[in-house]
Design a protein around this motif. Sequence first.
Motif, PDB file in Angstrom:
ATOM      1  N   SER A   1       0.841  -1.198   0.000  1.00  0.00           N
ATOM      2  CA  SER A   1       0.000   0.000   0.000  1.00  0.00           C
ATOM      3  C   SER A   1       0.876   1.249   0.000  1.00  0.00           C
ATOM      4  N   ASN A   2       0.596   2.170  -0.891  1.00  0.00           N
ATOM      5  CA  ASN A   2       1.333   3.425  -0.949  1.00  0.00           C
ATOM      6  C   ASN A   2       0.621   4.449  -0.070  1.00  0.00           C
ATOM      7  N   ILE A   3       1.060   4.553   1.172  1.00  0.00           N
ATOM      8  CA  ILE A   3       0.396   5.422   2.136  1.00  0.00           C
ATOM      9  C   ILE A   3       0.470   6.871   1.707  1.00  0.00           C
ATOM     10  N   ASN A   4       1.560   7.270   1.065  1.00  0.00           N
ATOM     11  CA  ASN A   4       1.719   8.668   0.637  1.00  0.00           C
ATOM     12  C   ASN A   4       0.536   9.157  -0.193  1.00  0.00           C
TER      13      ASN A   4
ATOM     14  N   PHE B   1      -5.490  -2.571   3.820  1.00  0.00           N
ATOM     15  CA  PHE B   1      -4.653  -3.762   3.689  1.00  0.00           C
ATOM     16  C   PHE B   1      -5.438  -4.905   3.025  1.00  0.00           C
ATOM     17  N   LYS B   2      -6.678  -5.078   3.422  1.00  0.00           N
ATOM     18  CA  LYS B   2      -7.504  -6.160   2.859  1.00  0.00           C
ATOM     19  C   LYS B   2      -7.738  -5.943   1.362  1.00  0.00           C
ATOM     20  N   LYS B   3      -8.016  -4.701   1.013  1.00  0.00           N
ATOM     21  CA  LYS B   3      -8.252  -4.382  -0.401  1.00  0.00           C
ATOM     22  C   LYS B   3      -7.034  -4.756  -1.245  1.00  0.00           C
ATOM     23  N   ARG B   4      -5.843  -4.388  -0.742  1.00  0.00           N
ATOM     24  CA  ARG B   4      -4.643  -4.635  -1.520  1.00  0.00           C
ATOM     25  C   ARG B   4      -4.315  -6.120  -1.573  1.00  0.00           C
ATOM     26  N   ALA B   5      -4.477  -6.830  -0.468  1.00  0.00           N
ATOM     27  CA  ALA B   5      -4.197  -8.265  -0.444  1.00  0.00           C
ATOM     28  C   ALA B   5      -5.120  -9.006  -1.409  1.00  0.00           C
ATOM     29  N   LYS B   6      -6.351  -8.571  -1.485  1.00  0.00           N
ATOM     30  CA  LYS B   6      -7.321  -9.231  -2.356  1.00  0.00           C
ATOM     31  C   LYS B   6      -6.977  -9.032  -3.829  1.00  0.00           C
TER      32      LYS B   6
END
Length: 987
Positions: free
Chosen positions: A265-268, A292-297
């Motif tokens: 995840s790019n927090i910036n 995190f869930k969105k990116r893992a999926k």
Amino acid sequence: MFKTKYHSLLLLFLVLSNNLDAQQLFTIVSAEVKASILIDKKDAKVVDIAARILVRDIQNISNKTIKINTVGKFSIIAGTLGKSKWIDDLVSKQKIEVSQVQGKWETYKIEVVDNPLKGIDKALVIVGSDRRATAYGLLEVSRMLNVSPWEWWADVTPDKKEELVLTINSKIYGEPSVKYRGVFLNDEDWGLQRWAALNYEPETGDIGPKTYAKVFELLLRLRANTIWPAMHKSTKAFYHYPENKVVADNYAIVIGSSHAEPMLSNINTEWDHEAMGEYRYDTNAEVIKKLFKKRAKETAKYDGIYTVGMRGEHDSPMIVGEDDTDSQVKLLERVIRDQRAILKQETKKDPTTTPQAFVPYKEVLNYYQSGLNLPEDITLVWTDDNYGYIRQLSNPEEQKRKGGAGVYYHTSYWGRPHDYLWLNSSNPVLMWEEMAKAFEFKSKDLWILNCGDIKPHEYSIELFLDMAWNMDNFEKSTAVKTHMNTWATREFGTESATEITNVLYENNRLSYIRRPEFMAWSQVEPVTKAGKTELTQFHYSDEVSARIDSHKKLVKTTEDLYKTIRNNRKDAFYQLVYYPIIGASKLNEKWLYSFKNKFTAKQGRVSANTFGDLSRAAFKRIEKETNYYNTELQNGKWNHIMTMTPRFLPVFSQPATSHIETEEQATLGLALEGYQMEVNDKIVNSYADVLPVFNSYTNSTYFIDVFVKGSGSINWEAKPKVDWIKLSESKGTLNSASGTPEKRIWVSIDWDKVPKGENKKEAPLGHDFQLIPPSFKVNSAIDFISEGKTTSIGVSVYNPKFEDLKNYNGFVEDKGYVSINAEHFTRKEKGKAANWTVFEGLGYTNNVITTLPRNAKPVVNIADILKHSPVLEYDFYSFNFGEVAVNLQAVPTHAPHAEYGVRVAVAIDNAAPVIVNFQTFGRSDIWKQNVLKNAAVQKVSQIVNKAGKHTLKVWMVDPGVMLDQILIDLGGWKSSYAFPKETKIIN
């Protein structure tokens, strides 16, 4: 004896015969032949991509296009085991043997097979253990054709050839030394992002799939497999563009993310404070977990390495409610537990089988060292201190971890004490040394290089990835120069490769002593104005002028080389050699001339104006070359990629300079080495009219600057009063407006003509600060005559002609100090478990000496040091005695782990060894100075009990400490940036 020789010759003949039998020719293109490429359409997409790249390379060389998936008498058959019907058929028919490839990681085999399939007389067979291996194999053919990996990224245009015939030895390539190997695109705001958005990919207006496809092709050519994508706010998140991950998968590139980007995840750019609240896990965990869930999926079916843990936004510490370390550690453990639960839920895989990385960077290293519980299957990714020195590596227990370890390394950095974002000023031998150390301490699972905008880091990227591919090729420091020469040969031909290698090595040496980006003596966080240089202008032959001369020679050599480069490689030379060297040299000259301007202006020299002009000219040259790079090179292909002012820091600005305006009549001025003050008749006892003492044992030379004060022209003449005083020039004309407002005269001594000094006490000539005893002196003078005025400059030589020094081969005191290059030991003795070795291409003298192996046990007990440690001995002769300071300069490395330090032990003569420790902690002021100078200096007091012969001894305490220089100060060392030049006796 004859029988033994006969058998040896027979064995050699058989080996050579077998090698000749193993070699086979394979024609790709000739007047009669045009091979084809045969791949299985069901094989991975990257295999098709690599095949098409190879077709393009062949076309660029031969102007002939070979076909894919057309059977011809000569064919290149490439495929992945279990994924290619062609390869599997060859295996089943026992046409090829694949036991050394089967089941391996990224391993491929290339061999020539006769009559492999119906309709094919001869095939070049490439079999890969997995999809990347097959792609690497196809691009290995491009390497064999001498196509540079930088053919697009640095415009290394292939040489034209009508026939392409390869000599093939059946060979296994792989497994790679490091499992995951790649780069981090970082600090892209002023280069890569602007170039992509405004030039290469304007339809996206960002670093998008078109740009990444080119980056991924480069990675394949370099046998890399991993990327941490660009992540600054100037760039939208990698996963913002859905096609990015598809392109990465097509090229078989593994996506990871930096220490500040958990779970890919790019927090910036992805964290929206208004919609999502504060980015802190102790109060807003559910919203963070949702990201995190969105990116893992969305990444579950792609190759990825998930960075676990958490930091604050961009490059800041994690925000927590409790400031104590225990609370921070517990919160971070909770973050990691939650992240692994998310991976299990969204990927439907056991998290112990999903690649994960934990990067103990900055404050996170402290959390880890404070007892953070980290699951065994997570890869520990150690980091350097941002300046090329690895902070920590795995201890013996950590080396047993299932997840192994890796390294995140910088050749580009934004942060304190100062950025280096413009040029690639990192020393490649230092990078080799640190990565070799990491490899020795079992960091073999992930290597990532922060390479900024890719350009101008081309060579460092290739060296880094070549080491990661096969560390066996890099056993010694000399392997780096061999590698660079091979690289230069490929890019520019054998006729200029050695000279290019040498010029790059000299540039690396100068940049190691002080990076170009640090030449303003300013700092960041907070940003400060340009400061006062530590380089002396009046001691030790003038460090500022010496550095100017070195860079002028470098520029001249580079410009001359550019004229000799073939036309199809001139643009490549400009990018890979010319611009980086000219940029570094002119940035140096800009500041160095400004330092001379300020110094000479204080002495009233009209030449100050000339130095101001030269500073401005250097600035203009940087502007000119940068404009050419962006707007004219390759017809604007690289427009916006290169900026000469990243972050617009003070070091990149035009320095302020002084200007001398005077209507006074021109007069002669004199300034002597050793004095800040010019020769001044008005000040009583200014003591600026006597040169430092000339020492017969070091063959001293000193300078006198003759200069114009006032407006107009003057003639001058210098007349030594004795024939043993030699001058580089003895007369001339100076003019305030003609460009010759000053001249540096070098004074030396004809020692064959100097009478022996008498052993008598005498009053010092001028001021005798040099600490050579007031005896054995021979005194005279030089008269400088101009416009009817005579000024006498004292000359004093020390010429005792001691019997003890007639055949002496050690070092000798000069002006109150003994200076030694550490590699020039008189004797060395190996220890019980380690020995001394020299690393070439590193340090202020281009050589350092260290002890290997790096994993030898430290020796800390004094009795054990004397008995078991390897020792260096340096013989030296002093003219004085008493308490002295032994200054040791080392490369500022860090201890590999808690069982080690960065220590040596020293003693003079038979004194007990004293342990010296170079270790620094955190971002202390000492550490800042160390990395700005690439030098750690520590001193220890010792006693020289009498004038005469002595021996300095240096023992290993911890292995791997790299000694650069040694200075024994008997009270005479004056302020200087580097230690004075070596005082080796000259007989």
